[in-house]
Design an enzyme around this catalytic site. Sequence first.
Site, PDB file in Angstrom:
ATOM      1  N   PRO A   9      -6.443  55.101  38.022  1.00 15.50           N
ATOM      2  CA  PRO A   9      -6.691  54.823  36.614  1.00 15.50           C
ATOM      3  C   PRO A   9      -5.656  53.918  35.962  1.00 15.50           C
ATOM      4  O   PRO A   9      -4.464  54.029  36.234  1.00 15.50           O
ATOM      5  CB  PRO A   9      -6.697  56.208  35.957  1.00 15.50           C
ATOM      6  CG  PRO A   9      -5.981  57.091  36.900  1.00 15.50           C
ATOM      7  CD  PRO A   9      -6.213  56.525  38.270  1.00 15.50           C
ATOM      8  N   ASN A  10      -6.189  53.042  35.135  1.00 12.35           N
ATOM      9  CA  ASN A  10      -5.426  52.119  34.300  1.00 12.35           C
ATOM     10  C   ASN A  10      -4.766  50.980  35.060  1.00 12.35           C
ATOM     11  O   ASN A  10      -4.202  50.082  34.446  1.00 12.35           O
ATOM     12  CB  ASN A  10      -4.387  52.861  33.447  1.00 12.35           C
ATOM     13  CG  ASN A  10      -5.047  53.852  32.532  1.00 12.35           C
ATOM     14  OD1 ASN A  10      -5.970  53.506  31.800  1.00 12.35           O
ATOM     15  ND2 ASN A  10      -4.600  55.089  32.567  1.00 12.35           N
ATOM     16  N   ARG A  17      -0.937  45.888  30.419  1.00 11.00           N
ATOM     17  CA  ARG A  17      -0.540  47.255  30.069  1.00 11.00           C
ATOM     18  C   ARG A  17       0.963  47.438  30.238  1.00 11.00           C
ATOM     19  O   ARG A  17       1.497  47.267  31.327  1.00 11.00           O
ATOM     20  CB  ARG A  17      -1.270  48.241  30.991  1.00 11.00           C
ATOM     21  CG  ARG A  17      -0.806  49.662  30.839  1.00 11.00           C
ATOM     22  CD  ARG A  17      -1.425  50.560  31.907  1.00 11.00           C
ATOM     23  NE  ARG A  17      -0.898  51.897  31.775  1.00 11.00           N
ATOM     24  CZ  ARG A  17      -0.624  52.694  32.794  1.00 11.00           C
ATOM     25  NH1 ARG A  17      -0.872  52.298  34.026  1.00 11.00           N
ATOM     26  NH2 ARG A  17      -0.137  53.877  32.591  1.00 11.00           N
ATOM     27  N   TYR A  22       5.378  47.841  33.886  1.00 10.77           N
ATOM     28  CA  TYR A  22       4.537  47.442  35.020  1.00 10.77           C
ATOM     29  C   TYR A  22       4.526  45.945  35.316  1.00 10.77           C
ATOM     30  O   TYR A  22       3.878  45.513  36.259  1.00 10.77           O
ATOM     31  CB  TYR A  22       3.099  47.925  34.786  1.00 10.77           C
ATOM     32  CG  TYR A  22       3.012  49.420  34.638  1.00 10.77           C
ATOM     33  CD1 TYR A  22       3.166  50.256  35.737  1.00 10.77           C
ATOM     34  CD2 TYR A  22       2.802  50.006  33.401  1.00 10.77           C
ATOM     35  CE1 TYR A  22       3.108  51.632  35.606  1.00 10.77           C
ATOM     36  CE2 TYR A  22       2.728  51.383  33.259  1.00 10.77           C
ATOM     37  CZ  TYR A  22       2.886  52.190  34.358  1.00 10.77           C
ATOM     38  OH  TYR A  22       2.826  53.539  34.222  1.00 10.77           O
ATOM     39  N   ASN A  69      -2.197  54.131  45.165  1.00 18.37           N
ATOM     40  CA  ASN A  69      -1.508  54.304  43.890  1.00 18.37           C
ATOM     41  C   ASN A  69      -2.495  55.080  43.029  1.00 18.37           C
ATOM     42  O   ASN A  69      -3.413  54.508  42.451  1.00 18.37           O
ATOM     43  CB  ASN A  69      -1.144  52.969  43.242  1.00 18.37           C
ATOM     44  CG  ASN A  69      -0.341  53.152  41.971  1.00 18.37           C
ATOM     45  OD1 ASN A  69      -0.380  54.207  41.353  1.00 18.37           O
ATOM     46  ND2 ASN A  69       0.381  52.114  41.573  1.00 18.37           N
ATOM     47  N   ALA A  72      -1.855  58.191  37.215  1.00 15.03           N
ATOM     48  CA  ALA A  72      -1.569  59.498  36.623  1.00 15.03           C
ATOM     49  C   ALA A  72      -2.176  60.650  37.419  1.00 15.03           C
ATOM     50  O   ALA A  72      -1.693  61.784  37.322  1.00 15.03           O
ATOM     51  CB  ALA A  72      -2.059  59.538  35.179  1.00 15.03           C
ATOM     52  N   GLU A  93       1.768  56.771  49.641  1.00 15.30           N
ATOM     53  CA  GLU A  93       1.743  56.839  48.174  1.00 15.30           C
ATOM     54  C   GLU A  93       2.620  55.720  47.622  1.00 15.30           C
ATOM     55  O   GLU A  93       3.751  55.534  48.080  1.00 15.30           O
ATOM     56  CB  GLU A  93       2.288  58.193  47.726  1.00 15.30           C
ATOM     57  CG  GLU A  93       2.470  58.333  46.237  1.00 15.30           C
ATOM     58  CD  GLU A  93       3.186  59.619  45.842  1.00 15.30           C
ATOM     59  OE1 GLU A  93       3.008  60.031  44.689  1.00 15.30           O
ATOM     60  OE2 GLU A  93       3.930  60.200  46.665  1.00 15.30           O
ATOM     61  N   HIS A  95       3.949  53.631  43.945  1.00 20.36           N
ATOM     62  CA  HIS A  95       4.068  53.521  42.489  1.00 20.36           C
ATOM     63  C   HIS A  95       4.864  52.271  42.172  1.00 20.36           C
ATOM     64  O   HIS A  95       5.868  51.984  42.825  1.00 20.36           O
ATOM     65  CB  HIS A  95       4.740  54.751  41.885  1.00 20.36           C
ATOM     66  CG  HIS A  95       3.946  55.984  42.115  1.00 20.36           C
ATOM     67  ND1 HIS A  95       2.808  56.268  41.398  1.00 20.36           N
ATOM     68  CD2 HIS A  95       4.093  56.975  43.027  1.00 20.36           C
ATOM     69  CE1 HIS A  95       2.293  57.395  41.849  1.00 20.36           C
ATOM     70  NE2 HIS A  95       3.048  57.837  42.842  1.00 20.36           N
ATOM     71  N   ARG A 102      11.198  58.383  34.982  1.00 19.90           N
ATOM     72  CA  ARG A 102      10.325  58.365  33.806  1.00 19.90           C
ATOM     73  C   ARG A 102      10.199  59.764  33.214  1.00 19.90           C
ATOM     74  O   ARG A 102      11.015  60.636  33.480  1.00 19.90           O
ATOM     75  CB  ARG A 102       8.975  57.769  34.203  1.00 19.90           C
ATOM     76  CG  ARG A 102       9.196  56.328  34.698  1.00 19.90           C
ATOM     77  CD  ARG A 102       8.046  55.423  34.680  1.00 19.90           C
ATOM     78  NE  ARG A 102       7.249  55.478  33.477  1.00 19.90           N
ATOM     79  CZ  ARG A 102       5.954  55.228  33.482  1.00 19.90           C
ATOM     80  NH1 ARG A 102       5.331  54.938  34.602  1.00 19.90           N
ATOM     81  NH2 ARG A 102       5.279  55.258  32.351  1.00 19.90           N
TER      82      ARG A 102
END
Length: 137
Positions: A9-10, A17, A22, A69, A72, A93, A95, A102
Amino acid sequence: MKILIINGPNLNMLGTREPDIYGSRSFESYLAELREMLDGEEIEYLQSNHEGDIIDWLQEADADGIILNAGAYTHTSLAIADAIASISIPVIEVHISNIASREAIRHTSLIAPVCQGSIAGFGLKSYFLAAQAIILS
């Protein structure tokens, strides 16, 4: 070698964004560069804002390795963790940001325990590092 990249998502909003976190580059523009850097490797790319799509793609994957990735969903989805655990294809995984630096909610990854490894905090280069890990395994 066939590598499947799945973005959650996103991540379709990369480039616009929160560029301070990012970056200002779209994933599609980076993907073209990544394919050049990994010349000779087959790279398939999928992105969805929907958890079920990600689960279906993991279960249906035909690849030597998967770069995921989960956005969330990393911190909330037992269903994606279960899907990873149910397949034999290694999953890395990824990111873009350093999730450990964060918000506290982002410090825990529900998918990390069922992934071959995790790479975070190197911007879009995290995908290249994950691809190298798959190729060298």
